[in-house]
Design a protein around this motif. Structure first.
Motif, PDB file in Angstrom:
ATOM      1  N   VAL A   1       0.855  -1.192   0.000  1.00 47.56           N
ATOM      2  CA  VAL A   1       0.000   0.000   0.000  1.00 47.56           C
ATOM      3  C   VAL A   1       0.885   1.234   0.000  1.00 47.56           C
ATOM      4  O   VAL A   1       0.824   2.069   0.903  1.00 47.56           O
ATOM      5  CB  VAL A   1      -0.988  -0.021   1.193  1.00 47.56           C
ATOM      6  CG1 VAL A   1      -2.053   1.055   1.011  1.00 47.56           C
ATOM      7  CG2 VAL A   1      -1.666  -1.367   1.303  1.00 47.56           C
ATOM      8  N   GLY A   2       1.754   1.321  -0.992  1.00 48.87           N
ATOM      9  CA  GLY A   2       2.556   2.527  -1.195  1.00 48.87           C
ATOM     10  C   GLY A   2       1.814   3.424  -2.162  1.00 48.87           C
ATOM     11  O   GLY A   2       0.577   3.377  -2.259  1.00 48.87           O
ATOM     12  N   TYR A   3       2.560   4.245  -2.880  1.00 45.57           N
ATOM     13  CA  TYR A   3       1.952   5.152  -3.859  1.00 45.57           C
ATOM     14  C   TYR A   3       1.050   4.402  -4.817  1.00 45.57           C
ATOM     15  O   TYR A   3      -0.128   4.707  -4.986  1.00 45.57           O
ATOM     16  CB  TYR A   3       3.059   5.861  -4.651  1.00 45.57           C
ATOM     17  CG  TYR A   3       3.093   7.314  -4.338  1.00 45.57           C
ATOM     18  CD1 TYR A   3       2.133   8.162  -4.868  1.00 45.57           C
ATOM     19  CD2 TYR A   3       4.042   7.837  -3.479  1.00 45.57           C
ATOM     20  CE1 TYR A   3       2.136   9.502  -4.555  1.00 45.57           C
ATOM     21  CE2 TYR A   3       4.047   9.169  -3.160  1.00 45.57           C
ATOM     22  CZ  TYR A   3       3.097  10.000  -3.712  1.00 45.57           C
ATOM     23  OH  TYR A   3       3.085  11.317  -3.399  1.00 45.57           O
ATOM     24  N   VAL A   4       1.633   3.384  -5.449  1.00 43.77           N
ATOM     25  CA  VAL A   4       0.912   2.688  -6.510  1.00 43.77           C
ATOM     26  C   VAL A   4      -0.206   1.832  -5.924  1.00 43.77           C
ATOM     27  O   VAL A   4      -1.341   1.849  -6.418  1.00 43.77           O
ATOM     28  CB  VAL A   4       1.901   1.846  -7.345  1.00 43.77           C
ATOM     29  CG1 VAL A   4       1.174   0.879  -8.253  1.00 43.77           C
ATOM     30  CG2 VAL A   4       2.780   2.776  -8.165  1.00 43.77           C
TER      31      VAL A   4
ATOM     32  N   SER B   1      11.130   8.280  -7.369  1.00 45.35           N
ATOM     33  CA  SER B   1      11.275   6.858  -7.063  1.00 45.35           C
ATOM     34  C   SER B   1      11.333   6.007  -8.315  1.00 45.35           C
ATOM     35  O   SER B   1      11.497   4.801  -8.227  1.00 45.35           O
ATOM     36  CB  SER B   1      10.103   6.409  -6.197  1.00 45.35           C
ATOM     37  OG  SER B   1       8.907   6.525  -6.939  1.00 45.35           O
ATOM     38  N   CYS B   2      11.171   6.600  -9.500  1.00 47.13           N
ATOM     39  CA  CYS B   2      11.089   5.759 -10.706  1.00 47.13           C
ATOM     40  C   CYS B   2      12.229   5.965 -11.709  1.00 47.13           C
ATOM     41  O   CYS B   2      12.963   5.019 -12.006  1.00 47.13           O
ATOM     42  CB  CYS B   2       9.754   5.974 -11.394  1.00 47.13           C
ATOM     43  SG  CYS B   2       8.393   5.305 -10.416  1.00 47.13           S
ATOM     44  N   PHE B   3      12.378   7.184 -12.255  1.00 45.13           N
ATOM     45  CA  PHE B   3      13.328   7.351 -13.366  1.00 45.13           C
ATOM     46  C   PHE B   3      14.752   6.911 -13.014  1.00 45.13           C
ATOM     47  O   PHE B   3      15.375   6.182 -13.784  1.00 45.13           O
ATOM     48  CB  PHE B   3      13.353   8.800 -13.875  1.00 45.13           C
ATOM     49  CG  PHE B   3      12.116   9.193 -14.655  1.00 45.13           C
ATOM     50  CD1 PHE B   3      11.090   8.294 -14.875  1.00 45.13           C
ATOM     51  CD2 PHE B   3      11.994  10.475 -15.176  1.00 45.13           C
ATOM     52  CE1 PHE B   3       9.947   8.652 -15.586  1.00 45.13           C
ATOM     53  CE2 PHE B   3      10.861  10.844 -15.894  1.00 45.13           C
ATOM     54  CZ  PHE B   3       9.846   9.937 -16.088  1.00 45.13           C
TER      55      PHE B   3
HETATM   56  P1  NAD Z   1       6.336   2.221  -2.015  1.00 44.10           P
HETATM   57  O1  NAD Z   1       7.686   1.979  -1.511  1.00 44.10           O
HETATM   58  O2  NAD Z   1       5.666   3.567  -1.829  1.00 44.10           O
HETATM   59  O3  NAD Z   1       5.344   1.132  -1.409  1.00 44.10           O
HETATM   60  C1  NAD Z   1       5.612  -0.230  -1.349  1.00 44.10           C
HETATM   61  C2  NAD Z   1       4.783  -0.817  -0.204  1.00 44.10           C
HETATM   62  O4  NAD Z   1       4.907  -2.239  -0.235  1.00 44.10           O
HETATM   63  C3  NAD Z   1       5.252  -0.398   1.195  1.00 44.10           C
HETATM   64  O5  NAD Z   1       4.164   0.163   1.905  1.00 44.10           O
HETATM   65  C4  NAD Z   1       5.746  -1.700   1.843  1.00 44.10           C
HETATM   66  O6  NAD Z   1       5.496  -1.748   3.238  1.00 44.10           O
HETATM   67  C5  NAD Z   1       4.893  -2.712   1.095  1.00 44.10           C
HETATM   68  N1  NAD Z   1       5.420  -4.093   1.127  1.00 44.10           N
HETATM   69  C6  NAD Z   1       6.688  -4.504   0.911  1.00 44.10           C
HETATM   70  N2  NAD Z   1       6.751  -5.849   1.012  1.00 44.10           N
HETATM   71  C7  NAD Z   1       5.493  -6.276   1.289  1.00 44.10           C
HETATM   72  C8  NAD Z   1       4.901  -7.553   1.493  1.00 44.10           C
HETATM   73  N3  NAD Z   1       5.641  -8.674   1.446  1.00 44.10           N
HETATM   74  N4  NAD Z   1       3.585  -7.621   1.746  1.00 44.10           N
HETATM   75  C9  NAD Z   1       2.827  -6.512   1.808  1.00 44.10           C
HETATM   76  N5  NAD Z   1       3.325  -5.274   1.611  1.00 44.10           N
HETATM   77  C10 NAD Z   1       4.632  -5.162   1.359  1.00 44.10           C
HETATM   78  O7  NAD Z   1       6.382   1.867  -3.557  1.00 44.10           O
HETATM   79  P2  NAD Z   1       5.645   2.600  -4.793  1.00 44.10           P
HETATM   80  O8  NAD Z   1       6.244   3.925  -5.063  1.00 44.10           O
HETATM   81  O9  NAD Z   1       4.170   2.458  -4.633  1.00 44.10           O
HETATM   82  O10 NAD Z   1       6.132   1.635  -5.980  1.00 44.10           O
HETATM   83  C11 NAD Z   1       5.681   0.307  -6.093  1.00 44.10           C
HETATM   84  C12 NAD Z   1       6.072  -0.196  -7.473  1.00 44.10           C
HETATM   85  O11 NAD Z   1       5.369   0.545  -8.483  1.00 44.10           O
HETATM   86  C13 NAD Z   1       7.559  -0.051  -7.794  1.00 44.10           C
HETATM   87  O12 NAD Z   1       7.955  -1.135  -8.590  1.00 44.10           O
HETATM   88  C14 NAD Z   1       7.600   1.226  -8.611  1.00 44.10           C
HETATM   89  O13 NAD Z   1       8.679   1.257  -9.502  1.00 44.10           O
HETATM   90  C15 NAD Z   1       6.302   1.156  -9.375  1.00 44.10           C
HETATM   91  N6  NAD Z   1       5.776   2.445  -9.799  1.00 44.10           N
HETATM   92  C16 NAD Z   1       5.842   3.512  -8.967  1.00 44.10           C
HETATM   93  C17 NAD Z   1       5.298   4.722  -9.381  1.00 44.10           C
HETATM   94  C18 NAD Z   1       5.384   5.940  -8.490  1.00 44.10           C
HETATM   95  O14 NAD Z   1       5.156   7.033  -8.991  1.00 44.10           O
HETATM   96  N7  NAD Z   1       5.683   5.799  -7.222  1.00 44.10           N
HETATM   97  C19 NAD Z   1       4.694   4.850 -10.644  1.00 44.10           C
HETATM   98  C20 NAD Z   1       4.601   3.721 -11.433  1.00 44.10           C
HETATM   99  C21 NAD Z   1       5.144   2.521 -11.014  1.00 44.10           C
END
Ligand code: NAD
Length: 443
Positions: free
Chosen positions: A9-12, A266-268
């Motif tokens: 439950v991060g950004y994506v 966090s991406c590029f």
């Molecule tokens: P983030 O770090 O904000 O969130 C990841 C979440 O996953 C964290 O809350 C963490 O606690 C949780 N997590 C980790 N291991 C876990 C598990 N085993 N079970 C349950 N939860 C778990 O990440 P984000 O920025 O949302 O990015 C996630 C993916 O999406 C990455 O691969 C990123 O490259 C991609 N992405 C990100 C964006 C962006 O703008 N942030 C855009 C497109 C794609």
């Protein structure tokens, strides 16, 4: 309407999960971070993202969205499990799939009926097959014969406009290997068919490649215009005029042609390194992307050199008070991951600068970051508090508040009005009229 689990439950994950619930699906968002889950249950949104709080509250209220820490129960209730955990870079630049593996294996240990496992995290080509193998290994260990499919559904949302981007994408990419999986994906994304959003079905591998290639291409555009900006400075052109003149050509487009301190976030940075690393593993060299990574590193150094030169040369940063506006890696977010603003602040501090900083959303995140590094930084109470007795003003993030300042008032608050506008938010004429010595990028 389908039953969905979103793991991570991060950004994506948070944006995807709440918007999928808003589309009418039943969504359980699972994160292993108990504090985050408890905060979300209490209505606190951990990221600064316009519009997200309303969607979360509405869908919790209507019983379609919940937050949990346990993945197995959620998996057993779901038709599709979206993996949205982080894929940070390893030391060699390749993507670290440890969190993806953790989730895939947990799914394999829990799954009881046909389930579609959807990779939404950004992962290298071949990861979908790897996820399949991890799940199968766990099923074999249990002696269980449960059918499943793995789908790649990369996410293109941008932080700061994430809700809009998720609900109004330029295209949806679904890389799948069976009609059964494609049908479930179509049900989850039904509103996109009603709105005739381009919906592209590909192989798993193509979908994975589309994400990396898209991010790398955008990074190339940014580094390209930054290099043109450096030449503009030497040759007497104005990069803003050049970018406009180039960008109006439909084959080029205006987006991502903004000169500045380089790309971050966090991406590029991680995705360009990961695709370059993937290419090397396959015996190929992506020379344009490697040059882009190097150009972006240089850009940060160039910004520091610009500041040092503007203040009188080597050693001139030492002991000076800097008013820094912006810490997030771009406006409208509180994310400081790989932020050029943070990197430049750290270098200024290393060179002996005294920092007074302001950011409307990312001060808490930056305070934690600087505290870990032992840097002493003053966090301003408001925009104008930043400038008290400052020797130089450095504008690092394009917040609209930063582009709408009373320059004369600022000049009167500062010890010496020198302005490094690293986002080109002001015109030279207005800054000079307010009494500043003015430096910008590519003009
Ligand atoms: P983030 O770090 O904000 O969130 C990841 C979440 O996953 C964290 O809350 C963490 O606690 C949780 N997590 C980790 N291991 C876990 C598990 N085993 N079970 C349950 N939860 C778990 O990440 P984000 O920025 O949302 O990015 C996630 C993916 O999406 C990455 O691969 C990123 O490259 C991609 N992405 C990100 C964006 C962006 O703008 N942030 C855009 C497109 C794609």
């Amino acid at each position: 309407m389908i039953n969905v689990t979103v793991a991570g439950v991060g950004y994506v994950g948070l944006v995807s999960g709440s918007c999928l619930a808003d589309f009418g699906n039943n969504v359980i968002c699972v994160d292993k971070d108990m504090r985050k889950v408890e905060a979300l249950r209490g209505g606190a949104i951990p990221i600064y993202e316009p519009g997200l709080d309303e969607i979360v509250a509405r869908n919790i209220g209507e019983g379609r969205l919940s937050f949990e820490t346990g993945l197995p129960d959620a998996v057993r209730k779901s038709d599709a499990v979206f993996i949205a955990v982080g894929t940070p870079p390893k030391d060699d630049g390749s993507a670290n799939l440890a969190y993806v593996e953790e989730v895939a294996r947990e799914i394999g240990r829990a799954v009881e009926k046909y389930t579609v496992v959807v990779d939404k995290s950004t992962v290298p080509v071949g990861s979908g097959q790897q996820v399949k193998a991890w799940i199968q290994e766990e099923l074999d260990r249990r002696g269980a014969d449960v059918p499943f499919d793995v789908v790649s559904n990369p996410e293109f949302l941008r932080e700061g406009t994430a809700v809009y981007d998720f609900t109004h994408p330029d295209r949806v990419i679904v890389g799948a290997e069976s009609d059964r999986a494609r049908k479930i994906m179509k049900s989850a994304y039904r509103p996109f068919h009603l709105s005739e959003t381009p919906y592209i079905e590909t192989t798993l591998e193509s979908a994975e490649m589309i994400k990396y290639a898209s991010n790398a291409f955008l990074a190339v555009k940014i580094s390209f215009i930054n290099e043109i900006a450096a030449l503009c400075e030497k040759a007497g052109a104005d990069v803003e005029e050049v970018a406009l003149g180039m960008g109006l050509d439909k084959r080029i487009g205006r987006d991502f042609l903004k000169a500045g301190p380089g790309y971050g976030g966090s991406c590029f940075p991680k995705d360009t390194m990961a695709i370059a690393s993937l290419a090397r593993q396959h015996g190929e060299r992506l020379s344009i992307i490697e040059a882009t990574i190097e150009a972006n590193r240089k850009q940060r150094r160039k910004m520091l050199e610009k500041i040092e030169r503007g203040l009188g040369g080597v050693g001139s940063i030492n002991g000076k008070v800097f008013a820094v506006m912006g810490l997030a890696f771009k406006n409208n977010i509180n994310d400081i991951r790989e932020s050029p603003a943070i990197a430049i602040c750290e270098k200024l501090a290393e060179a002996g600068a005294v920092l007074r900083v302001w950011d409307p959303a990312a001060q808490k995140e930056a305070a934690g970051h600087f505290a870990c590094r032992g840097a002493s930084v003053y966090f301003a109470k408001n925009e104008y508090d930043t400038f008290e007795n400052a020797d130089a003003f450095v504008l690092l993030t394009e917040w609209s508040q930063a582009g709408n300042l009373d320059l004369e008032k600022i000049a009167s608050l500062m010890k010496s009005p020198v302005f490094f506008d690293l986002r080109n938010m002001y015109k030279r004429s207005e800054a000079e009229a307010a009494g500043f010595r003015y430096f910008s990028v590519g003009r």
